[in-house]
Motif scaffolding. Structure first.
Motif, PDB file in Angstrom:
ATOM      1  N   ILE B  37      40.694  43.663  41.382  1.00  0.00           N
ATOM      2  CA  ILE B  37      41.905  43.186  40.163  1.00  0.00           C
ATOM      3  C   ILE B  37      42.858  42.517  41.039  1.00  0.00           C
ATOM      4  CG2 ILE B  37      40.049  44.100  38.782  1.00  0.00           C
ATOM      5  CD1 ILE B  37      42.235  46.040  38.640  1.00  0.00           C
ATOM      6  N   ASP B  38      43.285  43.228  42.387  1.00  0.00           N
ATOM      7  CA  ASP B  38      44.431  42.680  42.692  1.00  0.00           C
ATOM      8  C   ASP B  38      44.042  41.296  43.626  1.00  0.00           C
ATOM      9  OD1 ASP B  38      44.501  45.250  45.478  1.00  0.00           O
ATOM     10  OD2 ASP B  38      42.968  43.962  44.436  1.00  0.00           O
ATOM     11  N   GLN B  39      43.324  41.008  43.217  1.00  0.00           N
ATOM     12  CA  GLN B  39      43.432  39.760  44.161  1.00  0.00           C
ATOM     13  C   GLN B  39      43.102  38.384  42.874  1.00  0.00           C
ATOM     14  OE1 GLN B  39      43.414  39.893  47.553  1.00  0.00           O
ATOM     15  NE2 GLN B  39      43.039  41.894  46.938  1.00  0.00           N
ATOM     16  N   HIS B  40      43.662  37.181  43.756  1.00  0.00           N
ATOM     17  CA  HIS B  40      43.577  36.293  43.214  1.00  0.00           C
ATOM     18  C   HIS B  40      42.413  35.684  42.821  1.00  0.00           C
ATOM     19  CE1 HIS B  40      44.700  32.231  41.523  1.00  0.00           C
ATOM     20  NE2 HIS B  40      44.977  32.754  40.671  1.00  0.00           N
ATOM     21  N   HIS B  41      41.243  34.607  41.244  1.00  0.00           N
ATOM     22  CA  HIS B  41      39.715  34.985  41.916  1.00  0.00           C
ATOM     23  C   HIS B  41      39.449  33.756  41.960  1.00  0.00           C
ATOM     24  CE1 HIS B  41      40.412  31.415  38.651  1.00  0.00           C
ATOM     25  NE2 HIS B  41      42.037  32.172  38.863  1.00  0.00           N
ATOM     26  N   SER B  42      40.037  32.561  42.284  1.00  0.00           N
ATOM     27  CA  SER B  42      40.225  31.381  43.403  1.00  0.00           C
ATOM     28  C   SER B  42      39.912  31.785  44.799  1.00  0.00           C
ATOM     29  CB  SER B  42      41.494  30.399  42.978  1.00  0.00           C
ATOM     30  OG  SER B  42      42.365  30.561  43.695  1.00  0.00           O
ATOM     31  N   GLN B  43      40.284  32.014  45.318  1.00  0.00           N
ATOM     32  CA  GLN B  43      39.782  32.357  46.280  1.00  0.00           C
ATOM     33  C   GLN B  43      38.724  33.246  46.411  1.00  0.00           C
ATOM     34  OE1 GLN B  43      43.163  35.485  47.160  1.00  0.00           O
ATOM     35  NE2 GLN B  43      44.584  34.166  47.491  1.00  0.00           N
ATOM     36  N   ASN B  44      38.006  33.999  45.967  1.00  0.00           N
ATOM     37  CA  ASN B  44      36.503  34.378  45.557  1.00  0.00           C
ATOM     38  C   ASN B  44      35.058  33.019  45.502  1.00  0.00           C
ATOM     39  OD1 ASN B  44      34.228  36.084  45.881  1.00  0.00           O
ATOM     40  ND2 ASN B  44      35.112  37.378  44.452  1.00  0.00           N
ATOM     41  N   PRO B  45      34.656  33.058  46.605  1.00  0.00           N
ATOM     42  CA  PRO B  45      33.887  31.792  46.125  1.00  0.00           C
ATOM     43  C   PRO B  45      32.437  31.922  44.874  1.00  0.00           C
ATOM     44  CG  PRO B  45      33.791  32.589  48.741  1.00  0.00           C
ATOM     45  CD  PRO B  45      35.133  33.457  48.026  1.00  0.00           C
ATOM     46  N   PHE B  46      32.599  33.356  45.070  1.00  0.00           N
ATOM     47  CA  PHE B  46      31.304  33.558  44.786  1.00  0.00           C
ATOM     48  C   PHE B  46      31.495  33.676  43.125  1.00  0.00           C
ATOM     49  CE2 PHE B  46      29.006  33.798  48.356  1.00  0.00           C
ATOM     50  CZ  PHE B  46      29.927  34.232  49.187  1.00  0.00           C
ATOM     51  N   SER B  47      33.228  34.227  42.243  1.00  0.00           N
ATOM     52  CA  SER B  47      33.391  34.233  41.568  1.00  0.00           C
ATOM     53  C   SER B  47      32.937  33.550  40.497  1.00  0.00           C
ATOM     54  CB  SER B  47      34.223  35.330  40.909  1.00  0.00           C
ATOM     55  OG  SER B  47      35.148  34.781  41.165  1.00  0.00           O
ATOM     56  N   GLU B  48      32.537  33.537  39.408  1.00  0.00           N
ATOM     57  CA  GLU B  48      32.106  32.236  38.378  1.00  0.00           C
ATOM     58  C   GLU B  48      33.372  32.091  37.827  1.00  0.00           C
ATOM     59  OE1 GLU B  48      28.168  34.614  37.696  1.00  0.00           O
ATOM     60  OE2 GLU B  48      28.784  33.768  36.003  1.00  0.00           O
ATOM     61  N   ASP B  49      34.323  32.519  36.787  1.00  0.00           N
ATOM     62  CA  ASP B  49      35.075  32.229  36.734  1.00  0.00           C
ATOM     63  C   ASP B  49      35.971  32.883  36.745  1.00  0.00           C
ATOM     64  OD1 ASP B  49      32.950  33.514  33.722  1.00  0.00           O
ATOM     65  OD2 ASP B  49      35.048  34.610  35.032  1.00  0.00           O
ATOM     66  N   THR B  50      37.338  32.694  35.894  1.00  0.00           N
ATOM     67  CA  THR B  50      38.899  33.327  36.134  1.00  0.00           C
ATOM     68  C   THR B  50      38.618  35.096  35.435  1.00  0.00           C
ATOM     69  OG1 THR B  50      39.361  32.757  34.297  1.00  0.00           O
ATOM     70  CG2 THR B  50      39.495  31.027  36.159  1.00  0.00           C
ATOM     71  N   THR B  51      37.984  35.669  34.738  1.00  0.00           N
ATOM     72  CA  THR B  51      37.817  36.573  34.407  1.00  0.00           C
ATOM     73  C   THR B  51      37.189  36.991  35.477  1.00  0.00           C
ATOM     74  OG1 THR B  51      36.042  36.662  33.386  1.00  0.00           O
ATOM     75  CG2 THR B  51      37.761  36.155  32.234  1.00  0.00           C
ATOM     76  N   ASP B  52      36.196  37.587  36.183  1.00  0.00           N
ATOM     77  CA  ASP B  52      35.472  37.929  37.258  1.00  0.00           C
ATOM     78  C   ASP B  52      36.336  37.910  38.195  1.00  0.00           C
ATOM     79  OD1 ASP B  52      31.703  37.698  38.108  1.00  0.00           O
ATOM     80  OD2 ASP B  52      33.561  39.036  38.174  1.00  0.00           O
ATOM     81  N   LYS B  53      36.894  39.809  38.132  1.00  0.00           N
ATOM     82  CA  LYS B  53      37.486  40.318  39.476  1.00  0.00           C
ATOM     83  C   LYS B  53      36.656  41.172  40.135  1.00  0.00           C
ATOM     84  CE  LYS B  53      41.832  38.340  38.230  1.00  0.00           C
ATOM     85  NZ  LYS B  53      43.236  38.703  38.421  1.00  0.00           N
ATOM     86  N   GLY B  54      35.442  41.343  40.273  1.00  0.00           N
ATOM     87  CA  GLY B  54      34.462  42.217  40.916  1.00  0.00           C
ATOM     88  C   GLY B  54      34.686  41.987  42.462  1.00  0.00           C
ATOM     89  N   ILE B  55      33.751  42.960  42.961  1.00  0.00           N
ATOM     90  CA  ILE B  55      34.004  43.202  44.177  1.00  0.00           C
ATOM     91  C   ILE B  55      32.504  42.401  44.696  1.00  0.00           C
ATOM     92  CG2 ILE B  55      33.458  44.974  46.394  1.00  0.00           C
ATOM     93  CD1 ILE B  55      36.137  45.507  44.558  1.00  0.00           C
ATOM     94  N   TYR B  56      32.568  41.625  45.232  1.00  0.00           N
ATOM     95  CA  TYR B  56      31.452  40.635  45.648  1.00  0.00           C
ATOM     96  C   TYR B  56      31.330  40.968  47.261  1.00  0.00           C
ATOM     97  CZ  TYR B  56      31.247  37.634  42.071  1.00  0.00           C
ATOM     98  OH  TYR B  56      30.936  37.488  40.257  1.00  0.00           O
ATOM     99  N   VAL B  57      29.552  40.788  47.645  1.00  0.00           N
ATOM    100  CA  VAL B  57      29.536  40.889  49.500  1.00  0.00           C
ATOM    101  C   VAL B  57      29.391  39.248  50.086  1.00  0.00           C
ATOM    102  CG1 VAL B  57      27.472  41.165  50.058  1.00  0.00           C
ATOM    103  CG2 VAL B  57      28.162  42.881  48.982  1.00  0.00           C
ATOM    104  N   THR B  58      30.239  39.742  50.735  1.00  0.00           N
ATOM    105  CA  THR B  58      30.903  38.004  51.548  1.00  0.00           C
ATOM    106  C   THR B  58      30.572  37.958  52.565  1.00  0.00           C
ATOM    107  OG1 THR B  58      33.173  39.131  52.042  1.00  0.00           O
ATOM    108  CG2 THR B  58      33.468  37.263  49.812  1.00  0.00           C
ATOM    109  N   ARG B  59      30.320  38.893  53.582  1.00  0.00           N
ATOM    110  CA  ARG B  59      29.392  38.442  54.677  1.00  0.00           C
ATOM    111  C   ARG B  59      28.380  40.005  55.201  1.00  0.00           C
ATOM    112  NH1 ARG B  59      30.828  39.420  58.979  1.00  0.00           N
ATOM    113  NH2 ARG B  59      32.967  40.911  59.312  1.00  0.00           N
TER     114      ARG B  59
END
Lengths: 524, 126
Positions: B37-59
């Motif tokens: 939730i402290d990161q910016h959504h646009s930097q997460n290639p996997f999150s679908e929309d601006t409200t999704d600030k969950g933890i994603y597996v990136t690698r």
């Protein structure tokens, strides 16, 4: 039993004119006051008899004041800005002050001037006397001295000329203000010069005149040394009187007591009275003109809020005045009334009215200016209509905008600042210089500094300096002094300019590097 | 899956159990996370929309315990050992994953590809 209720707002403020209870009828202005034919815009008032009211606590004289307020709040319709009574009292106060001031201080001014000029004359004639006296008194015994003395004569004369020009430039300036106390530095310098010249004369008299010294060259050199020393004293005078206060050391915050308008000025090391002079000189050009009509509302709002509260003593007679007043304050604070509501709507209504009148005024003036056309030089012979001077042109177009202008001035309560004559003059000036209607109107749309208005508004002879410390003391951080005029005062707060520590930091221009901010990724 | 504040989150989740591998002093799981939730959504290639600030597996590292357990890149971690991971900061997620006292982490993950399946519905964080 007629109770004369209410003070007019203006006299409430000018409490220094010692009237507490005025006999006779009060004059008050209704909102729809009759128009003045002479366009002077002064408030002619309609006489209203206050209705009779009985004080509830008849034996307490202090209560009658509140009861009067009470009646006034419920039964009257409007508040005066100025009443005829207060103006006349004001004028009397002003006239008497003028008379006493002019007699006393003129003497003081001229005394200082005569002392200084006498000393100056003495100083200038001294070297000349030193040089001329030996040949006059004992010419036969003097050793002849040729070229050296002539050279020294030339140098003395030119140095005296330089000293004369310097003194004229520095000291012979028109005195621009009257201050309560003597300037310390000037007095010190005069004393120094006096002692200096006296000691030179002493030496001269004892060692040269009495003993009839033969060495004329030595005497001339002595005179030259005197002139040199005088030039150095002149340099000292420049430093002390002019240069030392150029570097800003203090910031003065000047707040006007009636409406809180404040300004900041930077000054160097000055005495309190000179700082007061600087403040006043800047006051006339920076602060908007003092308008007592704008101040009447707030006190009456507060009075209305407290009015109607009465203290009844249930437990028996007691004279606890502070307790009673505290109880009243507490009750007034808890009281739910809608005075804030009234204020809000009143101000909104006033704003709206002023804006509407302003719009009418701007349109009227623009239309009026359209009628005027400037004639070029070659067209002046074959003019279509009558050729007019600027003053006549102003008089021709003034009636079409007069009414709108007067109503606007009434709405913004500036009508007594502008007489019809001054408006016509301003209009003629604007027409002459080809100004636009907006430029003409700017003077009326916003209140300007005091210098813009009549000399009678300036009250420049009425200022009083009130200070805890001696007014010849220098400025210091934390000093507060007050400059009091007739109806308002300027509270001046002195603050020292902070000592700034500025250090240098070097950032290599090549060190500005950037990278895209990727998401933080942590591997677990 | 978009997140509407105040509403339940409905998602299709998959249980993944990873045993931490002991490599020297530290225990590793073999994947990288992003988001929070402290990161910016646009930097997460996997999150679908601006409200999704969950933890994603990136690698997911090759041959690591995460890959063995079936964790895939782009998965969103919904729960970790019954702790909610949909509304945590990046640092909190990292700390929970790298607790030295726990040898096994049990994740509830959801993937976009699993949206279409009609399977078990789970609403975590009740």
């Amino acid at each position: 039993m007629d109770t004369e209720s209410t003070y007019s707002g203006y006299s409430y403020y000018s409490s220094h004119s010692k009237k507490s209870h005025r006999p006779g009828e009060r004059t008050r202005e209704r909102h729809k006051s009759p128009r003045n034919k002479d366009g002077r815009g002064s408030e002619k008032s309609v006489t209203i008899q206050a209705p009779t009211g009985e004080p509830l606590l008849a034996n307490d004289s202090a209560r009658t004041e509140e009861v009067q307020d009470d009646n006034w709040g419920e039964t009257t319709t409007a508040i005066t800005g100025t009443s005829e009574h207060s103006i006349s009292q004001e004028d009397i106060a002003r006239i008497s002050k003028d008379m006493e001031d002019s007699v006393g201080l003129d003497c003081k001014r001229y005394l200082g001037l005569t002392v200084a000029s006498f000393l100056g004359l003495l100083v200038f004639l001294t070297p000349v006397a030193f040089i001329l006296l030996p040949p006059i008194l004992w010419r036969e015994e003097l050793e002849p001295c040729g070229t050296i003395c002539e050279g020294l004569f030339i140098s003395v004369s030119f140095k005296l000329l330089i000293l004369l020009i310097g003194t004229w430039a520095l000291f012979f300036r028109k005195q621009r203000a009257d201050v309560p106390r003597v300037f310390v530095f000037r007095a010190l310098l005069l004393v120094l010069i006096f002692l200096f010249v006296v000691s030179y004369w002493l030496f001269y008299g004892v060692r040269i005149l009495d003993s009839r010294d033969r060495n004329y060259q030595g005497i001339v050199q002595y005179a030259v040394s005197l002139v040199d020393a005088l030039l150095f004293i002149h340099y000292l005078a420049i430093i002390l009187l002019e240069l030392r206060q150029l570097q800003p050391m203090f910031t003065l915050q000047v707040v006007r007591s009636t409406d809180g308008e404040s300004r900041f000025y930077s000054l160097g090391h000055l005495s309190i009275q000179r700082a007061a002079l600087v403040v006043l000189e800047n006051y006339y050009k920076d602060f908007t003109i003092y308008n007592p009509n704008l101040l009447t509302a707030s006190k009456f709002r507060a009075a209305k809020h407290m009015a109607g509260l009465k203290v009844y003593n249930v437990d028996g007679p007691s004279n606890n005045a502070t307790g009673q007043s505290r109880a009243m304050i507490a009750a007034a604070a808890r009281r739910r009334d809608s005075s804030h509501n009234e204020l809000y709507y009143e101000e909104a209504e006033h704003e709206r009215r002023v804006k509407k009148r302003r719009a009418r005024l701007v349109v009227a003036v623009e239309e009026a200016f359209l009628h005027i056309q400037r004639l070029q030089a070659e067209e002046q012979q074959k003019a279509p209509g009558e050729v007019m001077e600027p003053r006549e042109a102003a008089q021709a177009i003034f009636p079409s905008m007069a009414r709108a202008l007067q109503r606007y001035l009434r709405a913004t309560r500036q009508q007594h600042f502008h007489s019809m004559e001054s408006i016509l003059q301003h209009l003629a000036c604007c027409i002459t210089n080809g100004m636009t209607p907006k430029a003409f109107l700017e003077r009326y749309l916003s209140a300007g500094p005091t210098l813009q208005y009549d000399k009678e508004r300036w009250l420049s002879t009425q200022w009083r300096l009130i200070s805890d410390e001696a007014v010849t003391n220098g400025l210091r951080d934390g000093i507060v002094f007050v400059l009091k005029c007739l109806d308002f005062s300027l509270v001046v707060n002195v603050k020292k300019i902070p000592f700034i520590v500025l250090s240098e930091e070097f950032i290599d221009p090549k060190s500005h590097k950037f990278v895209l901010r990727l998401q933080s990724e942590t591997s677990v | 899956m978009s997140y509407i504040p105040g509403q339940q989150v409905t998602a299709i989740v998959q249980r993944v159990e990873i045993h931490k591998l002991c490599r020297g002093e530290i225990l590793i799981l073999g994947f990288s996370i992003g988001g929070g939730i402290d990161q910016h959504h646009s930097q997460n290639p996997f999150s679908e929309d601006t409200t999704d600030k969950g933890i994603y597996v990136t690698r997911v590292s090759e041959g690591g315990p995460a890959e063995i357990s079936g964790l895939q890149i782009g998965d969103k971690i919904m729960q970790l050992n019954c702790w909610d991971m949909t509304m945590v900061t990046h640092d909190q997620a990292r700390k929970r994953l790298t607790k030295r006292s726990e040898e096994v982490v049990r994740l509830l993950v959801t993937a976009v590809s699993a949206e279409g399946c009609a399977a078990v519905h789970q609403s975590p964080g009740e």
